[in-house]
Every structure is written in structure tokens, then in C-alpha cells.
Design a protein around this motif. Structure first.
Motif, PDB file in Angstrom:
ATOM      1  N   ALA A 160     -39.598 -80.937  43.444  1.00 33.93           N
ATOM      2  CA  ALA A 160     -38.608 -80.862  42.371  1.00 33.93           C
ATOM      3  C   ALA A 160     -37.244 -80.424  42.884  1.00 33.93           C
ATOM      4  N   ARG A 161     -37.211 -79.629  43.944  1.00 29.76           N
ATOM      5  CA  ARG A 161     -35.934 -79.122  44.453  1.00 29.76           C
ATOM      6  C   ARG A 161     -35.260 -80.087  45.420  1.00 29.76           C
ATOM      7  N   ARG A 162     -36.022 -80.847  46.151  1.00 27.61           N
ATOM      8  CA  ARG A 162     -35.503 -81.832  47.099  1.00 27.61           C
ATOM      9  C   ARG A 162     -34.411 -81.272  48.011  1.00 27.61           C
ATOM     10  N   PRO A 163     -34.694 -80.198  48.701  1.00 27.23           N
ATOM     11  CA  PRO A 163     -33.676 -79.606  49.583  1.00 27.23           C
ATOM     12  C   PRO A 163     -33.523 -80.419  50.859  1.00 27.23           C
ATOM     13  N   ARG A 164     -32.436 -80.157  51.598  1.00 25.83           N
ATOM     14  CA  ARG A 164     -32.225 -80.820  52.891  1.00 25.83           C
ATOM     15  C   ARG A 164     -33.196 -80.291  53.936  1.00 25.83           C
ATOM     16  N   GLU A 165     -33.519 -79.020  53.850  1.00 20.17           N
ATOM     17  CA  GLU A 165     -34.397 -78.377  54.831  1.00 20.17           C
ATOM     18  C   GLU A 165     -35.278 -77.377  54.111  1.00 20.17           C
ATOM     19  N   THR A 166     -36.567 -77.407  54.399  1.00 22.76           N
ATOM     20  CA  THR A 166     -37.491 -76.464  53.765  1.00 22.76           C
ATOM     21  C   THR A 166     -38.436 -75.874  54.799  1.00 22.76           C
ATOM     22  N   VAL A 167     -38.484 -74.565  54.826  1.00 21.26           N
ATOM     23  CA  VAL A 167     -39.485 -73.860  55.622  1.00 21.26           C
ATOM     24  C   VAL A 167     -40.500 -73.278  54.643  1.00 21.26           C
ATOM     25  N   LEU A 168     -41.760 -73.570  54.871  1.00 18.25           N
ATOM     26  CA  LEU A 168     -42.830 -73.048  54.034  1.00 18.25           C
ATOM     27  C   LEU A 168     -43.407 -71.808  54.696  1.00 18.25           C
ATOM     28  N   VAL A 169     -43.476 -70.726  53.930  1.00 19.01           N
ATOM     29  CA  VAL A 169     -43.934 -69.434  54.442  1.00 19.01           C
ATOM     30  C   VAL A 169     -45.102 -68.966  53.577  1.00 19.01           C
ATOM     31  N   GLY A 170     -46.140 -68.438  54.202  1.00 20.74           N
ATOM     32  CA  GLY A 170     -47.250 -67.894  53.434  1.00 20.74           C
ATOM     33  C   GLY A 170     -47.761 -66.618  54.064  1.00 20.74           C
ATOM     34  N   HIS A 171     -48.045 -65.628  53.225  1.00 28.23           N
ATOM     35  CA  HIS A 171     -48.589 -64.354  53.696  1.00 28.23           C
ATOM     36  C   HIS A 171     -50.005 -64.186  53.174  1.00 28.23           C
ATOM     37  N   SER A 172     -50.926 -63.754  54.045  1.00 29.50           N
ATOM     38  CA  SER A 172     -52.296 -63.461  53.631  1.00 29.50           C
ATOM     39  C   SER A 172     -52.930 -64.714  53.010  1.00 29.50           C
ATOM     40  N   MET A 173     -53.469 -64.636  51.793  1.00 32.56           N
ATOM     41  CA  MET A 173     -54.009 -65.840  51.174  1.00 32.56           C
ATOM     42  C   MET A 173     -52.959 -66.928  51.088  1.00 32.56           C
ATOM     43  N   GLY A 174     -51.702 -66.542  50.865  1.00 32.22           N
ATOM     44  CA  GLY A 174     -50.633 -67.526  50.801  1.00 32.22           C
ATOM     45  C   GLY A 174     -50.485 -68.332  52.074  1.00 32.22           C
ATOM     46  N   ALA A 175     -50.883 -67.763  53.216  1.00 29.21           N
ATOM     47  CA  ALA A 175     -50.833 -68.507  54.469  1.00 29.21           C
ATOM     48  C   ALA A 175     -51.844 -69.653  54.462  1.00 29.21           C
ATOM     49  N   TYR A 176     -52.999 -69.441  53.835  1.00 23.52           N
ATOM     50  CA  TYR A 176     -53.986 -70.517  53.734  1.00 23.52           C
ATOM     51  C   TYR A 176     -53.468 -71.624  52.812  1.00 23.52           C
ATOM     52  N   VAL A 177     -52.839 -71.230  51.724  1.00 19.08           N
ATOM     53  CA  VAL A 177     -52.220 -72.211  50.831  1.00 19.08           C
ATOM     54  C   VAL A 177     -51.151 -72.993  51.587  1.00 19.08           C
ATOM     55  N   ALA A 178     -50.301 -72.278  52.329  1.00 20.92           N
ATOM     56  CA  ALA A 178     -49.212 -72.926  53.053  1.00 20.92           C
ATOM     57  C   ALA A 178     -49.737 -73.885  54.120  1.00 20.92           C
ATOM     58  N   LEU A 179     -50.759 -73.485  54.853  1.00 23.08           N
ATOM     59  CA  LEU A 179     -51.333 -74.351  55.876  1.00 23.08           C
ATOM     60  C   LEU A 179     -51.858 -75.641  55.256  1.00 23.08           C
TER      61      LEU A 179
END
Length: 283
Positions: free
Chosen positions: A79-98
Motif C-alpha cells: 500500500a505504501r509503495r516506497p522507493r526503498e524498504t527494509v523489513l525488520v523483525g524482532h523475536s517472533m517478528g523476525a520469523y514473520v519478516a523472514l
């Protein structure tokens, strides 16, 4: 409730053209990210959604589980359609991000995993997944059904946590206040226990999926690791054997051990959050 565009509610820090989307842990919320956001350069924006069953998304319906979170996070980025996106996840969020980075690699330029994302050891023979959940997340789950007389009582409860007692700061206090809801005399966490249990089971039983995702990842990545664990003591959540095996399989993915950090302070204490921010910025 959802935001007006139908996406997850999210907190936004900064207004730069470069975007970091930061996914929180299993009993956490978007308010675990202010210290990291504050350490980013001025040309960055950090967007931190509340996952279903947490924070401002506590009232969103299930089903829960990691795949639902992957779909939600990817929808937010599309929805945001940025020029550059870094995905970051911590703990369980890291599994979601992966899983998200493997499912839709075209959405992300880089991946930063913070003390999570590697397969955890399977339950010992004869031990159920729910028993492992109770052993690892029991105190956190217990707080979800407990009521507190006041905001100060909730702050005191967290301040006694062995991983936070010596690292208490305004970011931790803000994180705790954000989690609290309900009338005076009967306040409680906004986190939905059903969501925690569903997501926790996924983290424990999908080790094969995480190993496969690690192998299949095409997005450049880095893993930051805390040497101290959930209770502020060694060993960390990610064991030496798991980290060594991950490095053997993917030597191109940098592993960065953040000395002195525990599983929570790696994002909640500015001295460690600054290291996370540098990795997000590509330093």
C-alpha cells in the motif's frame, strides 16, 4: 480497529523517503521500536504495525498465526509503495519478516532479523508443544489474564522483570503504558492470549519452514543476536549451534552479536538499539 485504508494500525516515526517496516515480538507491540527509530538517520521513516491481537490491533479478528501476519505486513508495504524498504523483525517478528521476505522478495530491499528467525530446537521426546510454550512464555502468558489496580502497579510489575530491572528507561515505560487498557482498578494487557498461543505454536512447529526460508532467501540480510536471553541471563534465545549452522548454510548473511544485550534490551535500550539502527541504514 484497522486504519482507514483497511491495513494494520501502525505507529510512524520520522518522515524520510527511506522506509523501515518493523515487526514486533510475540507479546509486544509497535511501542518496542521508538529507541531504534530515534537512532536512524533523518532520511528514514520507521513504520511499526501492531500485529493482530496486540496493541491497537487487539480487536482485529483471527485466525492468528505467522502466515496471517505475513499477509498483513506485505499488504501494508504494498500500500505504501516506497522507493526503498527494509523489513525488520524482532523475536517472533523476525520469523514473520523472514517468511515475508521469501514470500514476496520484490517488496523488500534488505532484511534485518533481531534475535529471531532461526529454527528453534524441537520439543524433547514426550514433551508437548504446549508444555514448551508454558516453560518459555509462561510468565508472559500469565500476565495476560491478570488485572492490575493502576498504571503504576503495571509499571512496577514490569520493572521487577530480571531482563528489564537494570535497564529501565522511558522507552520501556512507554512500551508498558501502551500495553495497558481497562478501567482503573481492573486494568490489564491488551495482548490477546489466543493470539500468543497460536503464534507461539507456529514458531515451535514450523522449524522446517524457517530452515527452508533461510536457504531460499534472496533478499540481502543480517542477523543481530543478543547473547543474553528472556530473563537477562545467558544463554541467548538463539543458541550457538543454531547460529553456527545458519552461518554454514548461508555465509553471505552477516551475524552480528550485540554484546551486553538481552532479548528485550536489544531494541529497548538505546545503546543497543543504535546498533540495530545502523544495520537498518546499511552501515
Amino acid at each position: 480497529m484497522t486504519s482507514p485504508d483497511g491495513l494494520l494500525p501502525a505507529l510512524t516515526f520520522g518522515d524520510g523517503p527511506r522506509l523501515a517496516v518493523a515487526v514486533h515480538g510475540i507479546t509486544a507491540s509497535a511501542m518496542e521500536w521508538p529507541a531504534v527509530a530515534r537512532c536512524l538517520p533523518a532520511d528514514w521513516t520507521l513504520v511499526a504495525p501492531d500485529l493482530r491481537g496486540r496493541g491497537a490491533a487487539a480487536g482485529l479478528p483471527g485466525p492468528y498465526g505467522l502466515q496471517r501476519h505475513v499477509e498483513d505486513v506485505c499488504a501494508l508495504v504494498r500500500a505504501r509503495r516506497p522507493r526503498e524498504t527494509v523489513l525488520v523483525g524482532h523475536s517472533m517478528g523476525a520469523y514473520v519478516a523472514l517468511l515475508a521476505a521469501v514470500a514476496e522478495p520484490g517488496l523488500f530491499d534488505r532484511l534485518v532479523l533481531v534475535d529471531g528467525g532461526l529454527p528453534l530446537p524441537p520439543p524433547p521426546e514426550g514433551v508437548s508443544v504446549d508444555e514448551v510454550l508454558q516453560a518459555t512464555l509462561g510468565p508472559a502468558i500469565a500476565r495476560l489474564s491478570r488485572t492490575f489496580e493502576s498504571e503504576q502497579a503495571y509499571l512496577d510489575f514490569f520493572r521487577a522483570h530480571p531482563a528489564l530491572a537494570d535497564a529501565w528507561n522511558e522507552d520501556v515505560a512507554g512500551y508498558v503504558r501502551y500495553d495497558l487498557a481497562g478501567p482503573s482498578g481492573a486494568q490489564r494487557s491488551r495482548v490477546v492470549e489466543e493470539a500468543v498461543r497460536a503464534d507461539g505454536r507456529d514458531v515451535l512447529v514450523r522449524a522446517g519452514d524457517f530452515a527452508a526460508a533461510w536457504e531460499a532467501l534472496t533478499v540481502p540480510g543480517v542477523l543481530l543476536r543478543a547473547p543474553l536471553g528472556l530473563f537477562g541471563e545467558a544463554p541467548g534465545l538463539l543458541g550457538d549451534d543454531a547460529v553456527a549452522e545458519a552461518g554454514r548454510r548461508r555465509p553471505d548473511i552477516v551475524v552480528d552479536t550485540v554484546d551486553g544485550a538481552n532479548h528485550y534490551t536489544i531494541v529497548l535500550d538505546e545503546q543497543f538499539a543504535a546498533r540495530v539502527a545502523r544495520r537498518i541504514a546499511g552501515e
